[in-house]
Design a protein around this motif. Structure first.
Motif, PDB file in Angstrom:
ATOM      1  N   TYR A 133      -2.948  11.915   4.149  1.00  0.00           N
ATOM      2  CA  TYR A 133      -2.146  10.727   4.916  1.00  0.00           C
ATOM      3  C   TYR A 133      -2.981   9.387   4.832  1.00  0.00           C
ATOM      4  O   TYR A 133      -4.318   9.444   4.309  1.00  0.00           O
ATOM      5  CB  TYR A 133      -2.190  10.826   6.246  1.00  0.00           C
ATOM      6  N   PHE A 163       4.672   8.256   0.104  1.00  0.00           N
ATOM      7  CA  PHE A 163       3.781   8.249   1.115  1.00  0.00           C
ATOM      8  C   PHE A 163       3.931   9.550   2.108  1.00  0.00           C
ATOM      9  O   PHE A 163       4.961  10.125   2.198  1.00  0.00           O
ATOM     10  CB  PHE A 163       3.902   6.976   2.492  1.00  0.00           C
ATOM     11  N   LYS A 164       2.698  10.053   2.507  1.00  0.00           N
ATOM     12  CA  LYS A 164       3.037  11.333   3.297  1.00  0.00           C
ATOM     13  C   LYS A 164       3.268  11.110   4.625  1.00  0.00           C
ATOM     14  O   LYS A 164       2.566   9.945   5.250  1.00  0.00           O
ATOM     15  CB  LYS A 164       1.552  12.100   3.310  1.00  0.00           C
ATOM     16  N   ALA A 165       4.452  11.599   5.171  1.00  0.00           N
ATOM     17  CA  ALA A 165       4.972  11.506   6.397  1.00  0.00           C
ATOM     18  C   ALA A 165       5.624  12.588   7.108  1.00  0.00           C
ATOM     19  O   ALA A 165       6.180  13.262   6.371  1.00  0.00           O
ATOM     20  CB  ALA A 165       6.162  10.281   6.453  1.00  0.00           C
ATOM     21  N   HIS A 166       5.116  13.292   8.320  1.00  0.00           N
ATOM     22  CA  HIS A 166       5.635  14.136   8.938  1.00  0.00           C
ATOM     23  C   HIS A 166       5.557  15.488   7.990  1.00  0.00           C
ATOM     24  O   HIS A 166       6.340  16.332   8.167  1.00  0.00           O
ATOM     25  CB  HIS A 166       7.426  14.048   9.154  1.00  0.00           C
ATOM     26  N   GLY A 167       4.394  15.561   7.494  1.00  0.00           N
ATOM     27  CA  GLY A 167       4.200  16.783   6.525  1.00  0.00           C
ATOM     28  C   GLY A 167       4.915  16.647   5.252  1.00  0.00           C
ATOM     29  O   GLY A 167       4.487  17.419   4.338  1.00  0.00           O
ATOM     30  N   GLY A 168       5.878  15.819   4.960  1.00  0.00           N
ATOM     31  CA  GLY A 168       6.493  15.633   3.648  1.00  0.00           C
ATOM     32  C   GLY A 168       6.104  14.492   2.833  1.00  0.00           C
ATOM     33  O   GLY A 168       5.172  13.705   3.022  1.00  0.00           O
ATOM     34  N   THR A 221       3.872   9.513  12.199  1.00  0.00           N
ATOM     35  CA  THR A 221       3.815  10.961  12.157  1.00  0.00           C
ATOM     36  C   THR A 221       3.037  11.307  13.313  1.00  0.00           C
ATOM     37  O   THR A 221       3.385  12.445  14.034  1.00  0.00           O
ATOM     38  CB  THR A 221       3.125  11.567  10.882  1.00  0.00           C
ATOM     39  N   ARG A 276      12.687  11.389   9.960  1.00  0.00           N
ATOM     40  CA  ARG A 276      11.785  12.276   9.151  1.00  0.00           C
ATOM     41  C   ARG A 276      11.213  13.495  10.157  1.00  0.00           C
ATOM     42  O   ARG A 276      11.089  14.638   9.590  1.00  0.00           O
ATOM     43  CB  ARG A 276      10.767  11.429   8.854  1.00  0.00           C
ATOM     44  N   THR A 289      14.871   3.678   5.913  1.00  0.00           N
ATOM     45  CA  THR A 289      13.718   4.330   5.539  1.00  0.00           C
ATOM     46  C   THR A 289      12.302   4.005   6.394  1.00  0.00           C
ATOM     47  O   THR A 289      11.620   4.836   6.760  1.00  0.00           O
ATOM     48  CB  THR A 289      13.170   4.095   4.000  1.00  0.00           C
ATOM     49  N   GLU A 290      12.467   2.778   6.861  1.00  0.00           N
ATOM     50  CA  GLU A 290      11.581   2.295   7.703  1.00  0.00           C
ATOM     51  C   GLU A 290      11.786   2.555   8.942  1.00  0.00           C
ATOM     52  O   GLU A 290      10.928   2.884  10.015  1.00  0.00           O
ATOM     53  CB  GLU A 290      11.177   0.879   7.549  1.00  0.00           C
ATOM     54  N   LYS A 291      13.167   2.256   9.474  1.00  0.00           N
ATOM     55  CA  LYS A 291      13.386   2.144  10.905  1.00  0.00           C
ATOM     56  C   LYS A 291      14.497   3.388  11.495  1.00  0.00           C
ATOM     57  O   LYS A 291      14.537   3.437  12.678  1.00  0.00           O
ATOM     58  CB  LYS A 291      14.230   0.981  11.185  1.00  0.00           C
ATOM     59  N   TYR A 305       3.793   5.011   8.026  1.00  0.00           N
ATOM     60  CA  TYR A 305       4.296   6.484   7.713  1.00  0.00           C
ATOM     61  C   TYR A 305       3.266   7.626   8.381  1.00  0.00           C
ATOM     62  O   TYR A 305       3.651   8.539   9.056  1.00  0.00           O
ATOM     63  CB  TYR A 305       4.337   6.678   6.260  1.00  0.00           C
ATOM     64  N   GLU A 328       9.007  -1.450  15.252  1.00  0.00           N
ATOM     65  CA  GLU A 328      10.001  -1.028  14.069  1.00  0.00           C
ATOM     66  C   GLU A 328       9.812   0.156  13.678  1.00  0.00           C
ATOM     67  O   GLU A 328      10.779   1.097  13.212  1.00  0.00           O
ATOM     68  CB  GLU A 328      10.275  -2.357  13.225  1.00  0.00           C
ATOM     69  N   GLN A 348       7.741  10.689   1.534  1.00  0.00           N
ATOM     70  CA  GLN A 348       8.642   9.641   1.616  1.00  0.00           C
ATOM     71  C   GLN A 348       8.416   8.927   0.352  1.00  0.00           C
ATOM     72  O   GLN A 348       7.354   8.226   0.300  1.00  0.00           O
ATOM     73  CB  GLN A 348       8.613   8.690   2.898  1.00  0.00           C
ATOM     74  N   GLU A 407      13.935   6.567  11.955  1.00  0.00           N
ATOM     75  CA  GLU A 407      13.290   7.757  12.569  1.00  0.00           C
ATOM     76  C   GLU A 407      13.990   9.187  12.425  1.00  0.00           C
ATOM     77  O   GLU A 407      14.099   9.875  13.326  1.00  0.00           O
ATOM     78  CB  GLU A 407      13.371   7.466  14.136  1.00  0.00           C
TER      79      GLU A 407
END
Lengths: 280, 280
Positions: A256, B9-14, A265, B68, B62-64, A261, A63, B16, B66
């Motif tokens: 991270y 949370f850090k995610a994909h450089g940004g 990434t 970001r 936010t979780e599912k 999350y 998920e 969340q 995809e």
């Protein structure tokens, strides 16, 4: 070994499925997920195994992993097994880090665990045979393996013990030396007993010290991971790889943590890294 | 209007984040999520609103979702509000499709809903003001909106009523004409009463018939969606747009259903589509 389809969804052009089968290895029903990317009729696709961490099932990465776009682009099947046998008749522990949800990818030798907790054999033998039988597009001559935390430990140890089976091995925030951290002490002591010599085949650093060799490893580790210093200790893997001449790419990812999350990434990156080796 | 950070949370450089604030509009605490992509100090970033469907909170997308990676690549903030006011003191209904989790993006006029169920004003006024005050990198002169199912209805109706506010509008599997389907009958009848004239400002097709105009709309709809023929009826939107001269891109996606496996396949596409218009 019949297989039961619990759900399938079209996603990123392919099929995300969840399946159940009666495992002769664990003597329980086992659930796993498989993403099969879009492909031409008759095509054979390489397989990437993803082993999950403590408390997880197949569902977490399925998920939240954000891997399907990369698998579709690269033409890679991703299989996510469960982390332990489960059920009312299966032994369990009150802790989140032992028992159901925490199989640690070992074949337990101590009661009450020895009967069902055989996740090493399940991942090394049982599930691959099922995949070969039930997924005709899966090319089991081309396999790679990755995982997170306890599953990173699983990926490293299963990969190091079976270097001919896997083209490449990577991990996210792995427990690199369970013999040297509280999670591992509890799990390996509980499943295998006090003889620490028996732990070494379930410890990536010990396996390398004892002569296991692969050409390279890829590890991503968040430097904001709350388990970094007490449980994960990537520096121990760096030392072992350096001494053994294994080309370890250890990427400390700034800011991270230990969550999905973080995994989501970088998992697309890992899919591409494995794909390059699976197709090379 | 203070804001409380529940998690980041850090995610994909940004980053969340999930946040809570006391809304004067709904007279309840409200939770939303915001993804802020990596950006240079002092940069101003456009905002994409994502409105969720029945039974959902901010957490589902936010979780599912995809989204970001695409938001990071495009430099777009994504904000995901909740779908209704919630709490023990807030009216509710036993159905999944009415009451808490099913606010339908209306300002209710009937008791017991009228006090708290003011999701139209919450999305149109309250939350944008909070974002402007609390997220200094958010450029509210550049906003777009999308959503799924009930949230697709929300995106279309809020977008059509506020064409000057949004640069672009898209939707996934939207309820395009709630006046003409069981979900809408129940919700609009329950929140607004029997006078169907009052429903028209909460019905995308009726808004267009009554003169609302935008230049274009993008809609993705799975042709394997179980709600397609009884509840969603995209052909009604196609007819309304054709009569009004609105350039509707309606993509019937073969084999996809109503789930987040569908949304996550195409949400990155929508992010890029909106980004092209937000930066144009």
């Amino acid at each position: 070994m019949p297989i039961e389809t619990l759900s399938t969804f079209k996603a990123h052009g392919g099929t995300q499925g969840v399946y159940r089968h009666a495992s002769e290895t664990t003597s329980t029903d086992m659930v796993f997920s498989a993403y099969v990317p879009p492909h031409e009729e008759g095509a054979k696709l390489p397989v990437l195994w993803y082993l999950s961490g403590l408390t997880c099932t197949h569902a977490n990465v399925t998920e939240k992993g954000e891997f399907r776009a990369a698998c579709a682009e690269q033409g890679v099947i991703l299989i996510a097994p469960d982390t332990s046998p489960r059920g009312q008749d299966v032994a369990d522990d009150d802790g989140y880090d032992f028992g159901q949800g925490a199989g640690f990818y070992v074949d337990a030798t101590r009661d009450p665990w020895a009967g069902h907790f055989r996740m090493r054999s399940y991942i090394e033998q049982d599930l691959p045979a099922l995949i070969a039988a039930e997924f005709p597009m899966a090319d089991l001559d081309r396999q790679s393996i990755t995982g997170h935390s306890m599953g990173g430990h699983g990926a490293l140890t299963i990969g190091l013990r079976n270097p001919g089976r896997f083209r490449s091995i990577s991990a996210f925030s792995p427990i690199v030396a369970p013999s040297q951290c509280p999670w591992g002490d509890k799990a390996l002591g509980g499943y295998l007993g006090d003889d620490r010599a028996a732990w070494r085949e379930y410890d990536a650093c010990a396996l390398i010290e004892d002569g296991a060799r692969v050409s390279e490893l890829l590890v991503d580790q968040g430097d904001g991971d709350q388990f970094l210093t007490e449980q994960l200790k990537p520096e121990l893997l760096a030392e072992a790889c350096k001494a053994a001449g294994i080309d370890l790419t250890l990427r400390m990812q700034p800011g991270y943590d230990h969550s999905y999350y973080f995994i989501s990434t970088f998992l697309p990156d890992h899919v591409a890294w494995h794909a390059a080796r699976l197709k090379g």
